[in-house]
Design an enzyme around this catalytic site. Sequence first.
Site, PDB file in Angstrom:
ATOM      1  N   ARG A  98      -1.327   6.491   7.434  1.00  0.00           N
ATOM      2  CA  ARG A  98      -0.896   6.772   8.721  1.00  0.00           C
ATOM      3  C   ARG A  98       0.550   7.192   8.786  1.00  0.00           C
ATOM      4  NH1 ARG A  98       3.012   2.945   8.552  1.00  0.00           N
ATOM      5  NH2 ARG A  98       2.729   0.974   7.807  1.00  0.00           N
ATOM      6  N   GLY A  99       1.271   7.610   9.887  1.00  0.00           N
ATOM      7  CA  GLY A  99       2.665   7.986   9.882  1.00  0.00           C
ATOM      8  C   GLY A  99       3.511   6.653   9.683  1.00  0.00           C
ATOM      9  N   ASP A 149       6.715   4.044   8.069  1.00  0.00           N
ATOM     10  CA  ASP A 149       7.092   3.362   6.957  1.00  0.00           C
ATOM     11  C   ASP A 149       6.307   2.113   6.629  1.00  0.00           C
ATOM     12  OD1 ASP A 149       9.053   2.300   4.676  1.00  0.00           O
ATOM     13  OD2 ASP A 149      10.062   4.104   5.046  1.00  0.00           O
ATOM     14  N   THR A 190       5.295  -1.844   7.158  1.00  0.00           N
ATOM     15  CA  THR A 190       5.214  -3.012   7.969  1.00  0.00           C
ATOM     16  C   THR A 190       4.457  -4.159   7.652  1.00  0.00           C
ATOM     17  OG1 THR A 190       4.781  -3.344  10.397  1.00  0.00           O
ATOM     18  CG2 THR A 190       3.126  -1.995   9.452  1.00  0.00           C
ATOM     19  N   HIS A 228       1.495  -7.121   8.535  1.00  0.00           N
ATOM     20  CA  HIS A 228       0.397  -7.478   9.408  1.00  0.00           C
ATOM     21  C   HIS A 228       0.007  -8.882   8.984  1.00  0.00           C
ATOM     22  CE1 HIS A 228       0.153  -3.575  11.176  1.00  0.00           C
ATOM     23  NE2 HIS A 228      -0.530  -2.969  10.219  1.00  0.00           N
ATOM     24  N   ALA A 230       5.205  -2.825  16.350  1.00  0.00           N
ATOM     25  CA  ALA A 230       5.368  -1.768  15.498  1.00  0.00           C
ATOM     26  C   ALA A 230       4.190  -0.849  15.740  1.00  0.00           C
ATOM     27  CB  ALA A 230       5.186  -2.152  14.147  1.00  0.00           C
ATOM     28  N   MET A 231       4.175   0.581  15.438  1.00  0.00           N
ATOM     29  CA  MET A 231       3.199   1.476  15.553  1.00  0.00           C
ATOM     30  C   MET A 231       3.205   2.601  14.749  1.00  0.00           C
ATOM     31  SD  MET A 231       3.274   2.051  19.705  1.00  0.00           S
ATOM     32  CE  MET A 231       3.027   0.907  20.849  1.00  0.00           C
ATOM     33  N   PHE A 245      -1.265  -0.055  16.808  1.00  0.00           N
ATOM     34  CA  PHE A 245      -0.242  -0.803  17.003  1.00  0.00           C
ATOM     35  C   PHE A 245      -0.184  -2.240  16.553  1.00  0.00           C
ATOM     36  CE2 PHE A 245      -2.775  -1.230  20.813  1.00  0.00           C
ATOM     37  CZ  PHE A 245      -2.778  -2.687  21.046  1.00  0.00           C
ATOM     38  N   CYS A 258       9.834  -0.913   8.927  1.00  0.00           N
ATOM     39  CA  CYS A 258       9.948   0.569   9.201  1.00  0.00           C
ATOM     40  C   CYS A 258      11.084   1.457   8.636  1.00  0.00           C
ATOM     41  CB  CYS A 258      10.073   0.571  10.543  1.00  0.00           C
ATOM     42  SG  CYS A 258       8.442  -0.590  11.581  1.00  0.00           S
TER      43      CYS A 258
END
Length: 232
Positions: A88-89, A91, A93, A95, A160-161, A174, A191
């Site tokens: 994904r795009g 930096d 993150t 979860h 975050a996305m 997201f 990020c």
Amino acid sequence: MNKKIKLQDLGKKDYKETWDYQEELFKGIVDIKIQNRKENTLVETPNYFLFVEHPHVYTLGKSGDISNLLLSEKQLQDKGATFYKINRGGDITYHGPGQIVGYPILDLENFFTDIHKYLRFLEEVIILTLAEYNITSTRSEGETGVWLDVGTPFARKICAMGVRASRWVTMHGFALNVNANLGYFDNIIPCGIKGKAVTSLQVELGVESVNEEEVKEKIQKHFQQLFEAEFI
């Protein structure tokens, strides 16, 4: 144009398993589009929306810097967390439990062909959802996601996305902090943005716990309205 979206709540599911499942759905849509183009047919493409909660995991996007992960492999194991470099795009993150993760896997040609608009709509879904809890949130210029108190020393990120899109098909999405353990964010530069705090719905409301099913329902409602879609 098929504006129906198959909604699936996967519950608690391993990150890699979910990523593989996303890839499978994504490929299925792309394959139909390639076939349509090749054979000049008009087979309808499906759309999906996955809700999921992951065990502790850190993910690094294509443009991310590994130095933003502040843990060694052993420290990751000690914290019961895993790490993945993904497509994904964005930096790095985190979860984990208490976080609502949403993965829309859409053929944007069923809605609109504009990635910028797509990201802004995802942000707006969360902004409208938080407004129902009397929380004013907004965008931060040049930083994807949803923030509180932007432009003040107290700016903090609540959602975050990061997405991937190919042939107008989307994946990833997201991550909204609802009841998440925010201590896990201390192990990264979220990020890749230094000096910015993170928060959760639970912290902002000052409650013991927020009903996550209720939050999901609100997200669904606003997603359907903005995308003029129907969940099935």
